[in-house]
Design a protein around this motif. Structure first.
Motif, PDB file in Angstrom:
ATOM      1  N   GLU A 177       2.437   6.637  -7.049  1.00 19.94           N
ATOM      2  CA  GLU A 177       1.550   7.662  -7.625  1.00 19.94           C
ATOM      3  C   GLU A 177       2.162   9.057  -7.448  1.00 19.94           C
ATOM      4  OE1 GLU A 177      -0.879   7.008  -9.553  1.00 19.94           O
ATOM      5  OE2 GLU A 177      -0.634   4.872  -9.162  1.00 19.94           O
ATOM      6  N   LYS A 178       2.785   9.244  -6.299  1.00 19.86           N
ATOM      7  CA  LYS A 178       3.393  10.550  -6.018  1.00 19.86           C
ATOM      8  C   LYS A 178       4.562  10.835  -6.951  1.00 19.86           C
ATOM      9  CE  LYS A 178       5.394  13.104  -2.104  1.00 19.86           C
ATOM     10  NZ  LYS A 178       5.774  13.019  -0.670  1.00 19.86           N
ATOM     11  N   THR A 179       5.322   9.794  -7.310  1.00 20.27           N
ATOM     12  CA  THR A 179       6.530   9.977  -8.127  1.00 20.27           C
ATOM     13  C   THR A 179       6.313   9.607  -9.595  1.00 20.27           C
ATOM     14  OG1 THR A 179       7.285   7.727  -7.602  1.00 20.27           O
ATOM     15  CG2 THR A 179       8.032   9.514  -6.153  1.00 20.27           C
ATOM     16  N   ASN A 180       5.087   9.164  -9.921  1.00 24.00           N
ATOM     17  CA  ASN A 180       4.777   8.703 -11.273  1.00 24.00           C
ATOM     18  C   ASN A 180       5.714   7.571 -11.698  1.00 24.00           C
ATOM     19  OD1 ASN A 180       3.258   8.708 -13.656  1.00 24.00           O
ATOM     20  ND2 ASN A 180       4.725  10.056 -14.696  1.00 24.00           N
ATOM     21  N   ALA A 181       5.895   6.611 -10.803  1.00 25.73           N
ATOM     22  CA  ALA A 181       6.819   5.506 -11.047  1.00 25.73           C
ATOM     23  C   ALA A 181       6.287   4.548 -12.106  1.00 25.73           C
ATOM     24  CB  ALA A 181       7.073   4.752  -9.748  1.00 25.73           C
ATOM     25  N   ARG A 235       2.139  -0.553 -14.291  1.00 25.33           N
ATOM     26  CA  ARG A 235       0.972   0.160 -14.821  1.00 25.33           C
ATOM     27  C   ARG A 235       0.315  -0.657 -15.933  1.00 25.33           C
ATOM     28  NH1 ARG A 235       0.456   4.764 -12.284  1.00 25.33           N
ATOM     29  NH2 ARG A 235       2.321   5.666 -11.309  1.00 25.33           N
ATOM     30  N   ASN A 236      -1.010  -0.811 -15.833  1.00 24.42           N
ATOM     31  CA  ASN A 236      -1.735  -1.568 -16.849  1.00 24.42           C
ATOM     32  C   ASN A 236      -2.033  -0.694 -18.068  1.00 24.42           C
ATOM     33  OD1 ASN A 236      -3.883   0.058 -16.095  1.00 24.42           O
ATOM     34  ND2 ASN A 236      -5.029  -1.580 -15.084  1.00 24.42           N
ATOM     35  N   GLU A 258      -4.394   1.049 -18.784  1.00 27.40           N
ATOM     36  CA  GLU A 258      -5.056   2.320 -18.453  1.00 27.40           C
ATOM     37  C   GLU A 258      -4.185   3.216 -17.584  1.00 27.40           C
ATOM     38  OE1 GLU A 258      -8.483   0.801 -16.558  1.00 27.40           O
ATOM     39  OE2 GLU A 258      -9.468   0.177 -18.419  1.00 27.40           O
ATOM     40  N   GLY A 259      -2.932   2.789 -17.367  1.00 29.44           N
ATOM     41  CA  GLY A 259      -2.016   3.586 -16.564  1.00 29.44           C
ATOM     42  C   GLY A 259      -2.179   3.411 -15.075  1.00 29.44           C
ATOM     43  N   LYS A 260      -2.999   2.437 -14.655  1.00 31.18           N
ATOM     44  CA  LYS A 260      -3.231   2.194 -13.238  1.00 31.18           C
ATOM     45  C   LYS A 260      -2.267   1.123 -12.731  1.00 31.18           C
ATOM     46  CE  LYS A 260      -6.737   0.472 -10.020  1.00 31.18           C
ATOM     47  NZ  LYS A 260      -8.072  -0.171  -9.897  1.00 31.18           N
ATOM     48  N   MET A 261      -1.716   1.341 -11.509  1.00 28.32           N
ATOM     49  CA  MET A 261      -0.815   0.363 -10.918  1.00 28.32           C
ATOM     50  C   MET A 261      -1.583  -0.893 -10.520  1.00 28.32           C
ATOM     51  SD  MET A 261       2.492   0.603 -10.401  1.00 28.32           S
ATOM     52  CE  MET A 261       3.754   1.787 -10.882  1.00 28.32           C
ATOM     53  N   VAL A 262      -1.106  -2.053 -10.987  1.00 28.25           N
ATOM     54  CA  VAL A 262      -1.712  -3.327 -10.615  1.00 28.25           C
ATOM     55  C   VAL A 262      -0.620  -4.274 -10.140  1.00 28.25           C
ATOM     56  CG1 VAL A 262      -3.711  -3.158 -12.137  1.00 28.25           C
ATOM     57  CG2 VAL A 262      -1.583  -4.129 -13.021  1.00 28.25           C
ATOM     58  N   LEU A 263      -0.969  -5.079  -9.136  1.00 27.10           N
ATOM     59  CA  LEU A 263      -0.017  -6.047  -8.598  1.00 27.10           C
ATOM     60  C   LEU A 263      -0.071  -7.322  -9.428  1.00 27.10           C
ATOM     61  CD1 LEU A 263       1.950  -6.782  -6.265  1.00 27.10           C
ATOM     62  CD2 LEU A 263      -0.037  -7.704  -5.044  1.00 27.10           C
ATOM     63  N   LEU A 264       1.077  -7.718  -9.954  1.00 27.34           N
ATOM     64  CA  LEU A 264       1.157  -8.976 -10.683  1.00 27.34           C
ATOM     65  C   LEU A 264       1.225 -10.133  -9.684  1.00 27.34           C
ATOM     66  CD1 LEU A 264       3.834  -8.031 -13.378  1.00 27.34           C
ATOM     67  CD2 LEU A 264       1.340  -7.884 -13.571  1.00 27.34           C
ATOM     68  N   ASN A 265       0.709 -11.286 -10.067  1.00 32.05           N
ATOM     69  CA  ASN A 265       0.871 -12.438  -9.184  1.00 32.05           C
ATOM     70  C   ASN A 265       2.178 -13.161  -9.515  1.00 32.05           C
ATOM     71  OD1 ASN A 265       0.394 -14.475 -11.243  1.00 32.05           O
ATOM     72  ND2 ASN A 265      -1.799 -14.091 -11.040  1.00 32.05           N
ATOM     73  N   GLY A 266       2.517 -14.144  -8.688  1.00 27.69           N
ATOM     74  CA  GLY A 266       3.797 -14.824  -8.854  1.00 27.69           C
ATOM     75  C   GLY A 266       3.921 -15.562 -10.168  1.00 27.69           C
ATOM     76  N   THR A 268       0.826  -1.221   0.000  1.00 35.06           N
ATOM     77  CA  THR A 268       0.000   0.000   0.000  1.00 35.06           C
ATOM     78  C   THR A 268       0.856   1.266   0.000  1.00 35.06           C
ATOM     79  OG1 THR A 268      -1.800  -1.136   1.155  1.00 35.06           O
ATOM     80  CG2 THR A 268      -1.780   1.272   1.260  1.00 35.06           C
ATOM     81  N   MET A 269       1.830   1.337   0.898  1.00 36.07           N
ATOM     82  CA  MET A 269       2.662   2.546   0.994  1.00 36.07           C
ATOM     83  C   MET A 269       3.523   2.719  -0.252  1.00 36.07           C
ATOM     84  SD  MET A 269       3.761   2.352   5.028  1.00 36.07           S
ATOM     85  CE  MET A 269       4.247   4.058   5.189  1.00 36.07           C
ATOM     86  N   ALA A 270       4.003   1.610  -0.805  1.00 34.54           N
ATOM     87  CA  ALA A 270       4.820   1.685  -2.018  1.00 34.54           C
ATOM     88  C   ALA A 270       3.987   2.175  -3.203  1.00 34.54           C
ATOM     89  CB  ALA A 270       5.426   0.326  -2.322  1.00 34.54           C
ATOM     90  N   LEU A 271       2.743   1.710  -3.288  1.00 37.84           N
ATOM     91  CA  LEU A 271       1.866   2.146  -4.383  1.00 37.84           C
ATOM     92  C   LEU A 271       1.532   3.633  -4.256  1.00 37.84           C
ATOM     93  CD1 LEU A 271      -0.483  -0.965  -4.544  1.00 37.84           C
ATOM     94  CD2 LEU A 271       1.175  -0.268  -6.273  1.00 37.84           C
ATOM     95  N   ALA A 272       1.371   4.096  -3.022  1.00 44.44           N
ATOM     96  CA  ALA A 272       1.109   5.528  -2.811  1.00 44.44           C
ATOM     97  C   ALA A 272       2.312   6.358  -3.258  1.00 44.44           C
ATOM     98  CB  ALA A 272       0.792   5.793  -1.338  1.00 44.44           C
TER      99      ALA A 272
END
Length: 575
Positions: A290-294, A312-313, A315-323, A283-287
């Motif tokens: 967004e702040k740094t446009n990583a 980023r998918n 649509e430019g949204k951060m998504v967590l990939l699975n293993g 959660t904190m890493a994703l925040a």
């Protein structure tokens, strides 16, 4: 409450002078105030599972403490003395950020040294992959790392590595366990020979980091590296000791570290679980992303053998990939690099596990190489390297967020995998693509595979009974149809058989026995049931697949696959 006599016998043994006063006092306190806790602490001996031995810290035979670990170490010392007669025995010991890891590591070092073994003990916490590397780098006979991976703060653990840098596998593991179980606690030699304990740090660090940069870099232009925006979190774990340095040495400059999680802390205060498999952990890493446009987020577990990746998918949204997704992305990239370098001769192989995505076999087939599949746990992939010296290992992974690049490290390696995934992301961005888009391209080429995991936690004695009963029911009353699809085959690794449900034909499985069941359906879906070897859980793994005609269709096809998984779960009455 009534406590069984065999448990009371163990309790009474621990109240003898063999055990120190504080241990005896803690037991006496439990006898009066927490008889249930006393029972849980003594009803069995801690066992080696898929990732070594893990357990709650405390007194008792079912807990991690100086006596249970001392007994393990004494048994291992005896085994090494028998296995390598006349040799000066050497072991390497590392530990992570968990409570008591440093003091338990010193206890283990003391016992080894008391048995005449030369000990290389890291002077501070280090990652599990560096310990695996150090075993071979220092020509050790064995290695130990004190860690409980991503388990809760009250846990710790003990993982044993052999000469090849991989974890213990048959027959050594069974032989060592027999020796350990035959020992009495008063046979443990706790008096250290300090002359045999050598502290190690920067020299091994430098060698490990150099090896990682060499093995996991793939001609990425300097400009591409500098242009990749990375967010990284160690989740209060040990990877902070290696990953920032490795990325910097490899040429990455835009690295944003989650400061609140950078300090190693065995309480893991900012997360419910320090497990990158859990979306909440990032959660904190994703925040910060967004702040740094990583472009990419990477998080590692406490001992740095697993990594979670978010990108980023479309649509430019951060998504967590699975293993499974990170595994196929990294494997496909490695295969393509080997192909371009004209290094593929047909004698190479990649490694995977029986509960991981079948897409790994598709990738291997596409490049004309073999995909070797073993039981759950990276020790089996490391064993493949040892067992097939005439074949070159390219890379391999498992669904639980672990990956290994080449053979320099013989266990899950989040340090090397972090650099590799950054290489892939940097090259994709430089080419006008993204890591997520590259994944979708793989689905178009090889089929869209979607996986899902359900873990049911069943704690304590009653939980263990419930898990055992669930496996008995699945074996004795096998499901014949799920979600309108007939079961075509059931693989039972406990008796090494594969049964064709249509013809009744039974074939043998050439994989060591394990308490695992796999159902295969008509449409290619796969369902696996497996009690965890290190946690009080039973896990159900689901894999479904279909064709993907174009990247543009990915979203609608993924919805179909998610619905298929949902229906399978409902059909099995798991939730």
């Amino acid at each position: 409450m009534h406590i069984e006599q065999n448990i009371l016998d163990k309790v009474n043994e621990w109240l003898t002078p063999t055990f120190d006063e504080s241990t005896q006092d803690a037991i006496k306190e439990m006898m009066t105030s927490s008889p249930k806790e006393l029972e849980e602490s003594f009803y069995k001996n801690l066992e080696f599972g898929t990732g070594g031995m893990r357990g709650i810290m405390g007194v008792g035979t079912n807990r991690i403490n100086k006596y249970t670990l001392g007994k393990n170490t004494q048994g291992l010392s005896d085994y090494m003395t028998k296995s390598f007669p006349g040799e000066q025995l050497k072991v390497a010991i590392a530990y992570d950020c968990r409570h008591n890891s440093n003091t338990l590591a010193k206890v283990v070092a003391d016992v080894f040294s008391a048995n005449g073994v030369h000990v290389y003990l890291f002077s501070d916490m280090r990652t599990t992959p560096e310990l695996s590397f150090a075993v071979r780098h220092l020509n050790c006979h064995a290695g130990i790392v004190l860690t409980a991976s991503h388990n809760p703060p009250e846990y710790n653990g003990y993982k044993v590595y052999w000469q090849d840098g991989g974890q213990l596998v048959p027959p050594q593991d069974g032989e060592i366990i027999q020796l350990i179980e035959a020992l009495n606690y008063d046979e443990i030699k706790f008096e250290a020979n300090e002359n045999l304990i050598e502290y190690i740090d920067t020299e091994v660090d430098a060698a490990f980091e150099k090896s990682t940069v060499e093995n996991c870099s793939f001609n990425t232009p300097t400009s591409a590296k500098e242009n990749l925006k990375i967010v990284y979190t160690s989740l209060h774990g040990t990877s902070i000791k290696s990953i920032p340095s490795v990325l910097t040495k490899a040429g990455y400059t835009d690295i944003n570290i989650v400061a609140e999680q950078a300090e190693p802390n065995g309480n893991f205060p900012t997360v419910k679980s320090p497990n990158p498999e859990e979306p909440e952990a990032l959660t904190m890493a994703l925040a910060l992303a967004e702040k740094t446009n990583a472009d990419i987020v990477i998080g590692t577990d406490p001992d740095s053998d697993r990594l979670g990746v978010a990108v980023r998918n479309t649509e430019g949204k951060m998504v967590l990939l699975n293993g499974n997704q990170t595994m196929v992305i990294m494997t496909a990239f490695l295969l393509e690099q080997w192909k371009r370098a004209e290094k593929i001769t047909g004698t190479e192989f990649i490694g995977s596990t029986i509960v991981s995505t079948p897409m790994m076999q598709e990738l291997a087939s596409a490049y004309g190489i073999e995909c070797k599949v073993g039981l759950t746990g990276f020790k089996w992939i490391a064993k493949m390297i040892k067992d097939f010296p005439n074949q070159k290992f390219i890379g391999g992974g498992e669904e639980s967020f672990g990956f290994m690049v080449g053979a320099a490290v013989r266990d899950k390696d989040a340090v090397g995998a972090t650099l590799l995934v950054c290489e892939i992301a940097a090259q994709a961005k430089a080419a006008g693509s993204t890591l997520y888009h590259e994944l979708l391209n793989l689905y178009v080429d090889h089929g869209f595979y979607k996986e899902h995991l359900i873990s049911l936690t069943k704690k304590g004695i009653d939980g263990l009974k419930e898990i055992n009963q669930m496996m008995i029911d699945l074996r004795e009353n096998p499901v014949s149809e799920i979600d309108g699809q007939r079961v075509v085959c059931i693989e039972d690794y406990d008796n090494s058989t594969s049964r064709n449900m249509f013809s009744g034909e039974i074939e043998s499985l050439n994989i060591p026995k394990s308490n695992v069941l796999i159902y295969y359906l008509e449409d290619g879906s796969k369902i696996c049931a497996r009690p965890s070897g290190t946690e009080p859980k039973i896990k159900f793994y689901f894999s479904v697949n279909t064709t993907l005609d174009s990247v543009e269709d990915a979203k609608s096809v993924e919805v179909e696959l998610d619905e298929k998984i949902k229906n399978i779960i409902a059909g099995m009455n798991l939730i």
